[in-house]
Design a protein around this motif. Structure first.
Motif, PDB file in Angstrom:
ATOM      1  N   PRO A   1       0.630  -1.264  -0.054  1.00 49.77           N
ATOM      2  CA  PRO A   1      -0.398   0.514   0.100  1.00 49.77           C
ATOM      3  C   PRO A   1       0.728   0.930   0.070  1.00 49.77           C
ATOM      4  CG  PRO A   1      -0.535  -1.761   1.315  1.00 49.77           C
ATOM      5  CD  PRO A   1       0.323  -2.126   0.922  1.00 49.77           C
ATOM      6  N   GLY A   2       0.797   1.752  -0.449  1.00 52.79           N
ATOM      7  CA  GLY A   2       0.999   3.698  -0.544  1.00 52.79           C
ATOM      8  C   GLY A   2       1.893   3.591  -2.084  1.00 52.79           C
ATOM      9  N   ASP A   3       2.488   2.737  -1.847  1.00 51.40           N
ATOM     10  CA  ASP A   3       3.812   2.449  -3.325  1.00 51.40           C
ATOM     11  C   ASP A   3       2.667   2.862  -4.994  1.00 51.40           C
ATOM     12  OD1 ASP A   3       6.210   0.910  -2.161  1.00 51.40           O
ATOM     13  OD2 ASP A   3       5.154  -0.740  -2.702  1.00 51.40           O
ATOM     14  N   ARG A   4       3.674   2.742  -6.146  1.00 51.16           N
ATOM     15  CA  ARG A   4       2.947   3.119  -7.334  1.00 51.16           C
ATOM     16  C   ARG A   4       3.081   2.138  -8.381  1.00 51.16           C
ATOM     17  NH1 ARG A   4       4.485   6.383  -3.995  1.00 51.16           N
ATOM     18  NH2 ARG A   4       6.683   6.742  -4.721  1.00 51.16           N
ATOM     19  N   VAL A   5       1.813   1.756  -8.599  1.00 53.70           N
ATOM     20  CA  VAL A   5       1.933   0.189  -9.680  1.00 53.70           C
ATOM     21  C   VAL A   5       1.349   1.144 -11.718  1.00 53.70           C
ATOM     22  CG1 VAL A   5       1.298  -1.301 -10.707  1.00 53.70           C
ATOM     23  CG2 VAL A   5       1.506  -0.779  -8.671  1.00 53.70           C
ATOM     24  N   ALA A   6       2.935   1.768 -11.872  1.00 59.17           N
ATOM     25  CA  ALA A   6       2.313   2.277 -13.310  1.00 59.17           C
ATOM     26  C   ALA A   6       1.768   1.432 -14.544  1.00 59.17           C
ATOM     27  CB  ALA A   6       3.957   2.879 -13.942  1.00 59.17           C
ATOM     28  N   VAL A   7       0.729   1.645 -15.171  1.00 57.37           N
ATOM     29  CA  VAL A   7      -0.082  -0.142 -15.556  1.00 57.37           C
ATOM     30  C   VAL A   7       0.548   0.676 -17.312  1.00 57.37           C
ATOM     31  CG1 VAL A   7      -1.594  -1.125 -16.484  1.00 57.37           C
ATOM     32  CG2 VAL A   7      -1.149  -0.511 -14.039  1.00 57.37           C
ATOM     33  N   MET A   8       1.063   0.165 -18.250  1.00 49.40           N
ATOM     34  CA  MET A   8       0.993   0.688 -19.743  1.00 49.40           C
ATOM     35  C   MET A   8       0.570  -0.661 -20.692  1.00 49.40           C
ATOM     36  SD  MET A   8       4.923   2.054 -21.184  1.00 49.40           S
ATOM     37  CE  MET A   8       5.845   0.784 -21.073  1.00 49.40           C
ATOM     38  N   LEU A   9      -0.434  -0.764 -20.577  1.00 52.90           N
ATOM     39  CA  LEU A   9      -1.634  -1.568 -21.248  1.00 52.90           C
ATOM     40  C   LEU A   9      -2.123  -0.484 -22.685  1.00 52.90           C
ATOM     41  CD1 LEU A   9      -2.339  -3.655 -18.910  1.00 52.90           C
ATOM     42  CD2 LEU A   9      -0.532  -4.312 -20.745  1.00 52.90           C
ATOM     43  N   PRO A  10      -2.648  -1.412 -23.897  1.00 53.66           N
ATOM     44  CA  PRO A  10      -4.296  -0.849 -24.285  1.00 53.66           C
ATOM     45  C   PRO A  10      -5.345  -1.534 -23.530  1.00 53.66           C
ATOM     46  CG  PRO A  10      -3.485  -2.974 -25.043  1.00 53.66           C
ATOM     47  CD  PRO A  10      -2.154  -2.743 -24.304  1.00 53.66           C
ATOM     48  N   ASN A  11      -6.345  -0.961 -23.690  1.00 49.96           N
ATOM     49  CA  ASN A  11      -7.288  -0.844 -23.789  1.00 49.96           C
ATOM     50  C   ASN A  11      -7.967  -1.940 -23.965  1.00 49.96           C
ATOM     51  OD1 ASN A  11      -7.216   1.733 -23.566  1.00 49.96           O
ATOM     52  ND2 ASN A  11      -9.332   1.812 -24.790  1.00 49.96           N
ATOM     53  N   CYS A  12      -7.651  -2.870 -22.670  1.00 53.48           N
ATOM     54  CA  CYS A  12      -7.870  -4.288 -22.570  1.00 53.48           C
ATOM     55  C   CYS A  12      -9.437  -4.701 -21.172  1.00 53.48           C
ATOM     56  CB  CYS A  12      -7.087  -5.245 -22.368  1.00 53.48           C
ATOM     57  SG  CYS A  12      -5.792  -5.034 -21.645  1.00 53.48           S
ATOM     58  N   VAL A  13      -9.277  -6.129 -21.121  1.00 50.78           N
ATOM     59  CA  VAL A  13      -9.646  -6.113 -19.841  1.00 50.78           C
ATOM     60  C   VAL A  13      -8.574  -6.585 -18.467  1.00 50.78           C
ATOM     61  CG1 VAL A  13     -10.820  -8.675 -18.477  1.00 50.78           C
ATOM     62  CG2 VAL A  13     -11.457  -8.158 -20.953  1.00 50.78           C
ATOM     63  N   ALA A  14      -7.534  -7.255 -18.867  1.00 46.40           N
ATOM     64  CA  ALA A  14      -6.181  -7.156 -17.912  1.00 46.40           C
ATOM     65  C   ALA A  14      -5.985  -5.721 -17.528  1.00 46.40           C
ATOM     66  CB  ALA A  14      -4.722  -7.076 -18.363  1.00 46.40           C
ATOM     67  N   ALA A  15      -6.405  -3.890 -18.133  1.00 43.59           N
ATOM     68  CA  ALA A  15      -6.057  -2.977 -17.842  1.00 43.59           C
ATOM     69  C   ALA A  15      -7.306  -2.346 -16.911  1.00 43.59           C
ATOM     70  CB  ALA A  15      -6.263  -1.757 -18.522  1.00 43.59           C
ATOM     71  N   VAL A  16      -8.683  -2.846 -16.829  1.00 48.21           N
ATOM     72  CA  VAL A  16      -9.200  -2.729 -16.054  1.00 48.21           C
ATOM     73  C   VAL A  16      -8.810  -3.613 -14.842  1.00 48.21           C
ATOM     74  CG1 VAL A  16     -11.931  -2.788 -15.187  1.00 48.21           C
ATOM     75  CG2 VAL A  16     -11.186  -2.033 -17.561  1.00 48.21           C
TER      76      VAL A  16
END
Length: 489
Positions: A50-65
Motif C-alpha cells: 500500500p502506498g507504492d505506485r504501480v504504473a500500468v502500460m497496457l492498451p484498452n483491454c480487460v487486464a487494464a481494468v
C-alpha cells in the motif's frame, strides 16, 4: 444515502452477466471479485505494498481494468502510462511518480527509466488468493496527469471515494443494466477509467474496451459487440464518421447514445452526426481534477446550443467573479465546482486530494475546485463553457498544454525560442501551431522539426505546423501571442 464504493460491485449477491469483454477475453460479474483479489495477491508477490505506485502500460483491454481494481483493493496508487506515447514522455512521468513496478503487455515498447518491469502475463501466472480488507476509501488511489496551465502537466491524486461518487452518479444518470458500453479513448487516461469501466460496473452493465479509437475501429466495435453506448467520442472521430462516405448511416444502429465532451464540438458537426446516424450525442463537461465529468446532458431533453448539460446531483457548478462570488444567470465568469447542498449526495463531493511531486503528495487546501475555465450558467441550470482561462489547446477533444510543448521542444539546440498556440480547425476543433525563432546560425526545417517532435511528444501533442520566424515581442520582451497568427508566412 451511504457513500458509494466501487469495490462493492466486485461481490454483488447473485451477480450475473458479463462485466468486461474486449473480444479476446470475457469476465463475468460472478468471476470479477475473485479474479481481482487474486491479481492483488500477484502484486504482493512482486513486493508491491500500500502506498507504492504501480504504473500500468497496457492498451484498452480487460487486464487494464482488472489491474485498476486490484490496485484499489491492495492499496498501491495506480498510474496510467500510454503505451503509444514516446519513451521520453513516459520517462518523465515515471521519474516523477517513481513506480515500484511497471506492468506491460506483450510486445510492449521499451521499459521506462524508473520502475521494475513486470509483464501482465507473469502476473496472471502468479495469481494467489488475497483476503485482506481494502484500504480506507479516502486515501490516495490513482494518479491522473492533467493538461495543466503552466509547465509540465500535474500528477493529480484521487481517492477511491471521489472516483466512486462521480462514477455512481454518472451510472444512475445515463446507463441501464443491459447496456454494452464501448470505451474508445485510452484508459491510461484516468478520467476514462471513471467514465468507462467504473461507471459501467456500478450500472451492472458490460464494459467493452475498444483498442482502436479511429472511425473504422468504432464501427467495427459497434458491429462486433452490439454496443449500445460509446463513451468519450472526440470531435476528430465524429468528423471522420460523418465525412467518410464508406461508413453508412446504419453502421451505428445498435447505439442508443454516444457521449462526447461538448466543449470544442461545433454545433454543425453535432447536427451532421445525429442526422447521419440517428444517434443522440450526449455532451458533458469535466476535468482531471474533478475527477471526470461534473455536468452531463439529459438525452431526454432537447440539446441546448452551446450547452454542456446540467450539474450531476453530487455537485454544484457556478460562474464566479475574481473574488469567488457567484454571478447571476447569464453572467460569464470562472466556473467553480463545489459539493451539492441538497439531495441524496449533499456534502459528499471533494475534488482531487492534491498533486504528486518529487517529495510525495502535496495535499489540496481547498474543497472548492476553481476550474480555470470561463463560462456561464443559464436560468435553467445549463452550463455553457466559453473558453480556457489558461493557455490550453483543445485538439481533437483532448486538452494539450502549450507550455509543456514549449518546455520540451525548447531544449532543441536549433531553437532559440518558440511559442505554441491553437488555431481553429474544422476537423480537430483546434490545431497546434509552433512558431519557432531559430538559434543564431541555425536554419531549422519545419518538416525536420516535426520528425524530431514525434520522438519527444505524444502523437496528439506534436504541432500540426511549424513556422520558422522572428517572434513578435512586447515592450517587456515577452512574446506577443495575439500577433502570431497574423505573422505566419
Amino acid at each position: 444515502m451511504p457513500a458509494p464504493d466501487f469495490l462493492t460491485v466486485l461481490d454483488r449477491p447473485r451477480a450475473g452477466g458479463t462485466a468486461l469483454d474486449d473480444g479476446e477475453r470475457t469476465l463475468g460479474y460472478a468471476e470479477l471479485g475473485p479474479a481481482v483479489r487474486e491479481l492483488a495477491g500477484a502484486l504482493t508477490r512482486h513486493g508491491v505494498e500500500p502506498g507504492d505506485r504501480v504504473a500500468v502500460m497496457l492498451p484498452n483491454c480487460v487486464a487494464a481494468v482488472e489491474l485498476y481494481l486490484a490496485c484499489a483493493w491492495l492499496g498501491p496508487i495506480w498510474v496510467g502510462l500510454n503505451p503509444a506515447a514516446p519513451q521520453a514522455e513516459r520517462d518523465r512521468q515515471c521519474r516523477l511518480v517513481r513506480p515500484a513496478v511497471v506492468v506491460t503487455g506483450d510486445g510492449a515498447p521499451e521499459p521506462c527509466a524508473v520502475g521494475r518491469v513486470v509483464a501482465v502475463a507473469a502476473l496472471n501466472a502468479e495469481r494467489v488468493p488475497f483476503d485482506a480488507a481494502p484500504p480506507d476509501p479516502h486515501v490516495p488511489c490513482a494518479i491522473g496527469f492533467s493538461s495543466g496551465t503552466t509547465g509540465t502537466p500535474k500528477a493529480v491524486v484521487h481517492s477511491r471515494a471521489a472516483v466512486s461518487l462521480t462514477a455512481a452518479t454518472l451510472a444512475a444518470a445515463q446507463l441501464r443494466a443491459d447496456d454494452r458500453v464501448g470505451i474508445v479513448l485510452p484508459m491510461s487516461i484516468h478520467n476514462l477509467m471513471v467514465v468507462g469501466p467504473i461507471q459501467t460496473l456500478f450500472a451492472g452493465a458490460t464494459c467493452v474496451p475498444v483498442p482502436r479509437m479511429n472511425a473504422a475501429g468504432v464501427v467495427a466495435a459497434c458491429q462486433r459487440h452490439q454496443l449500445t453506448r460509446l463513451t468519450a467520442l472526440v470531435p476528430t472521430t465524429i468528423y471522420d464518421l460523418v465525412h467518410d462516405d464508406t461508413i453508412t448511416g446504419t453502421e451505428l444502429s445498435t447505439l442508443r447514445t454516444a457521449g462526447t465532451g461538448a466543449a470544442g464540438l461545433v454545433e454543425e458537426l453535432r447536427s451532421a452526426f445525429e442526422e447521419k446516424f440517428g444517434v443522440r450525442l450526449v455532451g458533458s463537461y469535466g476535468m482531471t481534477e474533478a475527477p471526470g465529468p461534473v455536468c452531463i446532458e439529459d438525452p431526454a431533453r432537447p440539446h441546448v446550443a452551446g450547452g454542456s448539460g446540467r450539474p450531476l446531483p453530487h455537485v454544484r457548478v457556478q460562474a464566479c467573479d475574481g473574488t469567488g462570488r457567484p454571478l447571476p444567470p447569464g453572467a460569464e465568469g470562472e466556473l467553480v465546482v463545489s459539493a451539492a447542498e441538497s439531495g441524496p449526495w449533499a456534502g459528499l463531493y471533494r475534488p482531487a486530494l492534491g498533486t504528486w511531486t518529487e517529495t510525495g503528495l502535496q495535499p489540496r487546501a481547498d474543497i472548492v475546485l476553481r476550474t480555470g475555465d470561463r463560462g456561464w450558467v443559464d436560468a435553467h441550470g445549463e452550463i455553457h463553457v466559453t473558453g480556457r482561462q489558461a493557455d490550453v489547446i483543445v485538439r481533437g477533444g483532448v486538452n494539450v498544454n502549450a507550455a509543456e510543448i514549449e518546455s520540451v521542444l525548447g531544449q532543441l539546440d536549433e531553437i532559440r525560442d518558440l511559442a505554441v498556440i491553437g488555431e481553429p480547425d474544422d476537423r480537430l476543433g483546434q490545431r497546434i501551431v509552433a512558431f519557432v525563432e531559430p538559434a543564431p546560425g541555425a536554419a531549422p526545417d519545419p518538416e525536420q522539426l516535426r520528425r524530431r517532435a514525434r520522438g519527444l511528444l505524444a502523437h496528439g501533442k506534436v504541432p500540426d505546423e511549424f513556422v520558422v520566424t522572428t517572434l513578435p515581442r512586447n515592450a517587456m520582451g515577452k512574446v506577443a501571442r495575439g500577433r502570431l497568427s497574423r505573422r505566419r508566412n
